[in-house]
Design an enzyme around this catalytic site. Structure first.
Site, PDB file in Angstrom:
ATOM      1  CG  ASN A  10      -1.871   1.130   1.300  1.00 12.03           C
ATOM      2  OD1 ASN A  10      -1.474   2.294   1.261  1.00 12.03           O
ATOM      3  ND2 ASN A  10      -3.148   0.824   1.397  1.00 12.03           N
ATOM      4  CG  ASP A  71      -4.505  -6.306  10.322  1.00 10.51           C
ATOM      5  OD1 ASP A  71      -4.444  -6.476   9.092  1.00 10.51           O
ATOM      6  OD2 ASP A  71      -5.517  -6.585  10.983  1.00 10.51           O
ATOM      7  CB  SER A  72      -4.698  -0.180  10.313  1.00 11.78           C
ATOM      8  OG  SER A  72      -4.360  -0.124   8.949  1.00 11.78           O
ATOM      9  CG  PHE A 157      -4.534   5.219   2.138  1.00 11.50           C
ATOM     10  CD1 PHE A 157      -4.794   4.019   2.777  1.00 11.50           C
ATOM     11  CD2 PHE A 157      -3.524   6.022   2.630  1.00 11.50           C
ATOM     12  CE1 PHE A 157      -4.058   3.632   3.884  1.00 11.50           C
ATOM     13  CE2 PHE A 157      -2.766   5.643   3.738  1.00 11.50           C
ATOM     14  CZ  PHE A 157      -3.039   4.439   4.365  1.00 11.50           C
ATOM     15  NE  ARG A 186      -0.935   2.705   8.692  1.00 14.03           N
ATOM     16  CZ  ARG A 186      -2.098   3.103   8.188  1.00 14.03           C
ATOM     17  NH1 ARG A 186      -2.277   4.355   7.805  1.00 14.03           N
ATOM     18  NH2 ARG A 186      -3.105   2.259   8.059  1.00 14.03           N
TER      19      ARG A 186
END
Length: 203
Positions: A10, A71-72, A157, A186
């Site tokens: 990503n 991992d979100s 995003f 994040r």
């Protein structure tokens, strides 16, 4: 300089990682797993923590290098905490932001009674020094906000255009990179991870 594999392709996440790692003064080079020909792991965990560890171990095993995985996702209480760990593939196709946002808006229609709909971004980072590391570094961040009924903003995003921060009167997609990194889920998790790495570096 130490190379660490990012268990993701990503580009938005990669940019956020590189910005914060570059500013930490730890001589760490972040390389996305795709550049090393590493496929995505099968994310069959039942929590953000499990999936982050699965992805980190997979990237480390395939590369022979330390690896970090994120991992979100977005948790919306009125939807039973969905989309949760399925955030990236909420509408069926992994990483289709437009479809995921459209499905979220559709699912929330019946809950729009005038009161704000609360949502929370969660980020769990797992870093392994090698594939069988018995003590991965785990760092977590949470970011509270509201889910708007329409998209706003061109940055970011994922669900960023729907995630509204009342104190700033902006969505996550209306923040510049520096603003977002300072307060996002994040950004918070990365700061915790970097502090752990700095402590290990000094030890």
């Amino acid at each position: 300089m130490t190379t660490i594999v990012l268990a993701s392709n990503n580009q938005g996440k990669l940019a956020e990682f590189r910005t914060l790692f570059d500013g930490a003064g730890l001589a760490l080079n972040i390389v996305p797993q795709g550049e090393l020909g590493i496929d995505d792991a099968v994310e069959d965990g039942l929590s953000f923590v499990e999936n982050a560890i699965i992805k980190a171990r997979h990237a480390s095993r395939a590369s022979g290098l330390p690896a970090v995985a994120d991992d979100s996702g977005l948790v919306v209480p009125v939807l039973g905490n969905a989309p949760g760990i399925y955030s990236a593939r909420f509408a069926g196709e992994h990483g289709n932001d437009a479809a995921n946002n459209a499905k979220l808006l559709k699912e929330l229609e019946k809950f729009r009674t005038g009161a704000p709909i609360v949502g929370k971004f969660i980020c769990v980072l797992a870093m392994v020094r090698h594939a069988d590391d018995p003590l991965p570094i785990i760092a977590q961040g949470e970011w509270m906000g509201e889910i708007l009924p329409e998209l706003r903003g061109e940055n970011g995003f994922g669900y960023d255009p729907l995630f509204y921060i009342p104190a700033l009167d902006k969505t996550s997609a209306e923040l510049d990179k520096a603003q977002k990194n300072a307060i996002s889920h994040r950004g918070q998790a990365l700061q915790v991870l970097l502090e752990r790495l700095k402590a290990e570096h000094k030890a």
